[in-house]
Motif scaffolding. Structure first.
Motif, PDB file in Angstrom:
ATOM      1  N   LYS A   1     -20.089 -13.782  18.928  1.00  0.00           N
ATOM      2  CA  LYS A   1     -19.634 -14.532  20.095  1.00  0.00           C
ATOM      3  C   LYS A   1     -18.286 -13.941  20.505  1.00  0.00           C
ATOM      4  O   LYS A   1     -17.587 -13.345  19.671  1.00  0.00           O
ATOM      5  CB  LYS A   1     -19.543 -16.011  19.758  1.00  0.00           C
ATOM      6  CG  LYS A   1     -20.921 -16.615  19.532  1.00  0.00           C
ATOM      7  CD  LYS A   1     -20.860 -18.080  19.206  1.00  0.00           C
ATOM      8  CE  LYS A   1     -22.283 -18.619  19.003  1.00  0.00           C
ATOM      9  NZ  LYS A   1     -22.276 -20.011  18.547  1.00  0.00           N
ATOM     10  N   PRO A   2     -17.924 -14.057  21.781  1.00  0.00           N
ATOM     11  CA  PRO A   2     -16.690 -13.423  22.264  1.00  0.00           C
ATOM     12  C   PRO A   2     -15.475 -13.717  21.375  1.00  0.00           C
ATOM     13  O   PRO A   2     -15.201 -14.858  21.022  1.00  0.00           O
ATOM     14  CB  PRO A   2     -16.518 -14.022  23.668  1.00  0.00           C
ATOM     15  CG  PRO A   2     -17.930 -14.304  24.108  1.00  0.00           C
ATOM     16  CD  PRO A   2     -18.627 -14.770  22.843  1.00  0.00           C
ATOM     17  N   GLY A   3     -14.802 -12.622  21.003  1.00  0.00           N
ATOM     18  CA  GLY A   3     -13.569 -12.731  20.229  1.00  0.00           C
ATOM     19  C   GLY A   3     -13.749 -13.010  18.743  1.00  0.00           C
ATOM     20  O   GLY A   3     -12.762 -13.184  18.034  1.00  0.00           O
ATOM     21  N   GLN A   4     -14.978 -13.009  18.243  1.00  0.00           N
ATOM     22  CA  GLN A   4     -15.223 -13.371  16.840  1.00  0.00           C
ATOM     23  C   GLN A   4     -15.526 -12.182  15.927  1.00  0.00           C
ATOM     24  O   GLN A   4     -15.777 -12.364  14.740  1.00  0.00           O
ATOM     25  CB  GLN A   4     -16.376 -14.377  16.758  1.00  0.00           C
ATOM     26  CG  GLN A   4     -16.071 -15.697  17.439  1.00  0.00           C
ATOM     27  CD  GLN A   4     -14.842 -16.361  16.832  1.00  0.00           C
ATOM     28  OE1 GLN A   4     -14.719 -16.484  15.616  1.00  0.00           O
ATOM     29  NE2 GLN A   4     -13.925 -16.790  17.686  1.00  0.00           N
ATOM     30  N   ARG A   5     -15.507 -10.968  16.471  1.00  0.00           N
ATOM     31  CA  ARG A   5     -15.888  -9.815  15.647  1.00  0.00           C
ATOM     32  C   ARG A   5     -15.013  -9.679  14.406  1.00  0.00           C
ATOM     33  O   ARG A   5     -15.527  -9.465  13.304  1.00  0.00           O
ATOM     34  CB  ARG A   5     -15.858  -8.520  16.459  1.00  0.00           C
ATOM     35  CG  ARG A   5     -16.348  -7.320  15.620  1.00  0.00           C
ATOM     36  CD  ARG A   5     -16.483  -6.062  16.425  1.00  0.00           C
ATOM     37  NE  ARG A   5     -15.192  -5.453  16.679  1.00  0.00           N
ATOM     38  CZ  ARG A   5     -15.034  -4.319  17.344  1.00  0.00           C
ATOM     39  NH1 ARG A   5     -16.077  -3.678  17.848  1.00  0.00           N
ATOM     40  NH2 ARG A   5     -13.831  -3.831  17.534  1.00  0.00           N
ATOM     41  N   GLU A   6     -13.714  -9.805  14.540  1.00  0.00           N
ATOM     42  CA  GLU A   6     -12.845  -9.613  13.368  1.00  0.00           C
ATOM     43  C   GLU A   6     -13.085 -10.674  12.307  1.00  0.00           C
ATOM     44  O   GLU A   6     -13.046 -10.386  11.117  1.00  0.00           O
ATOM     45  CB  GLU A   6     -11.373  -9.556  13.773  1.00  0.00           C
ATOM     46  CG  GLU A   6     -10.475  -9.029  12.671  1.00  0.00           C
ATOM     47  CD  GLU A   6     -10.932  -7.693  12.056  1.00  0.00           C
ATOM     48  OE1 GLU A   6     -10.926  -7.591  10.796  1.00  0.00           O
ATOM     49  OE2 GLU A   6     -11.301  -6.766  12.793  1.00  0.00           O
ATOM     50  N   ALA A   7     -13.359 -11.904  12.702  1.00  0.00           N
ATOM     51  CA  ALA A   7     -13.653 -12.974  11.732  1.00  0.00           C
ATOM     52  C   ALA A   7     -14.940 -12.662  10.973  1.00  0.00           C
ATOM     53  O   ALA A   7     -15.005 -12.848   9.746  1.00  0.00           O
ATOM     54  CB  ALA A   7     -13.766 -14.323  12.441  1.00  0.00           C
ATOM     55  N   VAL A   8     -15.953 -12.174  11.680  1.00  0.00           N
ATOM     56  CA  VAL A   8     -17.213 -11.821  11.015  1.00  0.00           C
ATOM     57  C   VAL A   8     -17.006 -10.607  10.115  1.00  0.00           C
ATOM     58  O   VAL A   8     -17.492 -10.574   8.980  1.00  0.00           O
ATOM     59  CB  VAL A   8     -18.342 -11.584  12.042  1.00  0.00           C
ATOM     60  CG1 VAL A   8     -19.601 -11.075  11.349  1.00  0.00           C
ATOM     61  CG2 VAL A   8     -18.641 -12.868  12.807  1.00  0.00           C
ATOM     62  N   LEU A   9     -16.275  -9.625  10.593  1.00  0.00           N
ATOM     63  CA  LEU A   9     -16.004  -8.443   9.762  1.00  0.00           C
ATOM     64  C   LEU A   9     -15.212  -8.796   8.508  1.00  0.00           C
ATOM     65  O   LEU A   9     -15.436  -8.211   7.443  1.00  0.00           O
ATOM     66  CB  LEU A   9     -15.263  -7.377  10.574  1.00  0.00           C
ATOM     67  CG  LEU A   9     -16.143  -6.537  11.487  1.00  0.00           C
ATOM     68  CD1 LEU A   9     -15.283  -5.671  12.409  1.00  0.00           C
ATOM     69  CD2 LEU A   9     -17.103  -5.674  10.681  1.00  0.00           C
ATOM     70  N   LYS A  10     -14.313  -9.737   8.600  1.00  0.00           N
ATOM     71  CA  LYS A  10     -13.553 -10.171   7.413  1.00  0.00           C
ATOM     72  C   LYS A  10     -14.508 -10.737   6.358  1.00  0.00           C
ATOM     73  O   LYS A  10     -14.426 -10.386   5.177  1.00  0.00           O
ATOM     74  CB  LYS A  10     -12.501 -11.215   7.804  1.00  0.00           C
ATOM     75  CG  LYS A  10     -11.661 -11.677   6.643  1.00  0.00           C
ATOM     76  CD  LYS A  10     -10.604 -12.682   7.088  1.00  0.00           C
ATOM     77  CE  LYS A  10      -9.805 -13.150   5.885  1.00  0.00           C
ATOM     78  NZ  LYS A  10      -8.811 -14.157   6.255  1.00  0.00           N
ATOM     79  N   ALA A  11     -15.427 -11.595   6.785  1.00  0.00           N
ATOM     80  CA  ALA A  11     -16.423 -12.146   5.858  1.00  0.00           C
ATOM     81  C   ALA A  11     -17.351 -11.059   5.353  1.00  0.00           C
ATOM     82  O   ALA A  11     -17.716 -11.034   4.167  1.00  0.00           O
ATOM     83  CB  ALA A  11     -17.219 -13.253   6.552  1.00  0.00           C
ATOM     84  N   PHE A  12     -17.727 -10.135   6.223  1.00  0.00           N
ATOM     85  CA  PHE A  12     -18.598  -9.026   5.843  1.00  0.00           C
ATOM     86  C   PHE A  12     -17.933  -8.172   4.761  1.00  0.00           C
ATOM     87  O   PHE A  12     -18.541  -7.879   3.724  1.00  0.00           O
ATOM     88  CB  PHE A  12     -18.923  -8.174   7.077  1.00  0.00           C
ATOM     89  CG  PHE A  12     -19.905  -7.074   6.795  1.00  0.00           C
ATOM     90  CD1 PHE A  12     -21.245  -7.266   7.023  1.00  0.00           C
ATOM     91  CD2 PHE A  12     -19.479  -5.861   6.280  1.00  0.00           C
ATOM     92  CE1 PHE A  12     -22.165  -6.261   6.744  1.00  0.00           C
ATOM     93  CE2 PHE A  12     -20.377  -4.847   6.005  1.00  0.00           C
ATOM     94  CZ  PHE A  12     -21.724  -5.041   6.237  1.00  0.00           C
ATOM     95  N   ARG A  13     -16.694  -7.782   5.015  1.00  0.00           N
ATOM     96  CA  ARG A  13     -15.973  -6.927   4.047  1.00  0.00           C
ATOM     97  C   ARG A  13     -15.816  -7.614   2.694  1.00  0.00           C
ATOM     98  O   ARG A  13     -15.870  -6.961   1.651  1.00  0.00           O
ATOM     99  CB  ARG A  13     -14.615  -6.535   4.607  1.00  0.00           C
ATOM    100  CG  ARG A  13     -14.702  -5.545   5.751  1.00  0.00           C
ATOM    101  CD  ARG A  13     -13.306  -5.139   6.233  1.00  0.00           C
ATOM    102  NE  ARG A  13     -13.389  -4.432   7.495  1.00  0.00           N
ATOM    103  CZ  ARG A  13     -12.937  -4.903   8.662  1.00  0.00           C
ATOM    104  NH1 ARG A  13     -12.332  -6.087   8.717  1.00  0.00           N
ATOM    105  NH2 ARG A  13     -13.054  -4.198   9.752  1.00  0.00           N
TER     106      ARG A  13
END
Length: 102
Positions: free
Chosen positions: A11-23
């Motif tokens: 969702k807009p603006g959420q990429r870094e939050a998802v990447l943090k959980a991914f990493r």
């Protein structure tokens, strides 16, 4: 060997939050039996003339697995269920391509 290309659009603006959980989940995935490669990637910057950009809300996961059995086990791993639950409301779309080298 099995290759997986997963295209994740948040969702807009959420990429870094998802990447943090991914990493945070990457070490558990890389420890799985049969995992050869598991890595998130974003658009290269600056973009090249011939590059098709994915945009600021999308990333790609590049995976390699020893076998389809290993990939299936990965898809049902507890840490993947936890990651999915954590990021479910932040993801707008995902497309997963499972490929066999020729």
């Amino acid at each position: 060997m099995i290759h997986v290309i997963a295209i994740i659009t948040t969702k807009p603006g959420q990429r870094e939050a998802v990447l943090k959980a991914f990493r945070a989940n990457v070490p558990a995935v890389r420890a799985e039996q049969g995992c050869i490669e598991y890595e998130p990637s974003v658009d290269s910057s600056p973009a090249l003339k011939f590059q098709t950009e994915m945009g600021p809300d999308t990333f790609v996961v590049i995976e390699k697995w020893e076998s389809i059995v290993a990939l299936e086990a990965h898809s049902t791993a507890a840490h993947m269920a936890a990651y999915s639950a954590l990021t479910r409301d932040l993801i707008a779309h995902r497309a997963i391509h499972v490929l066999t080298p020729t």
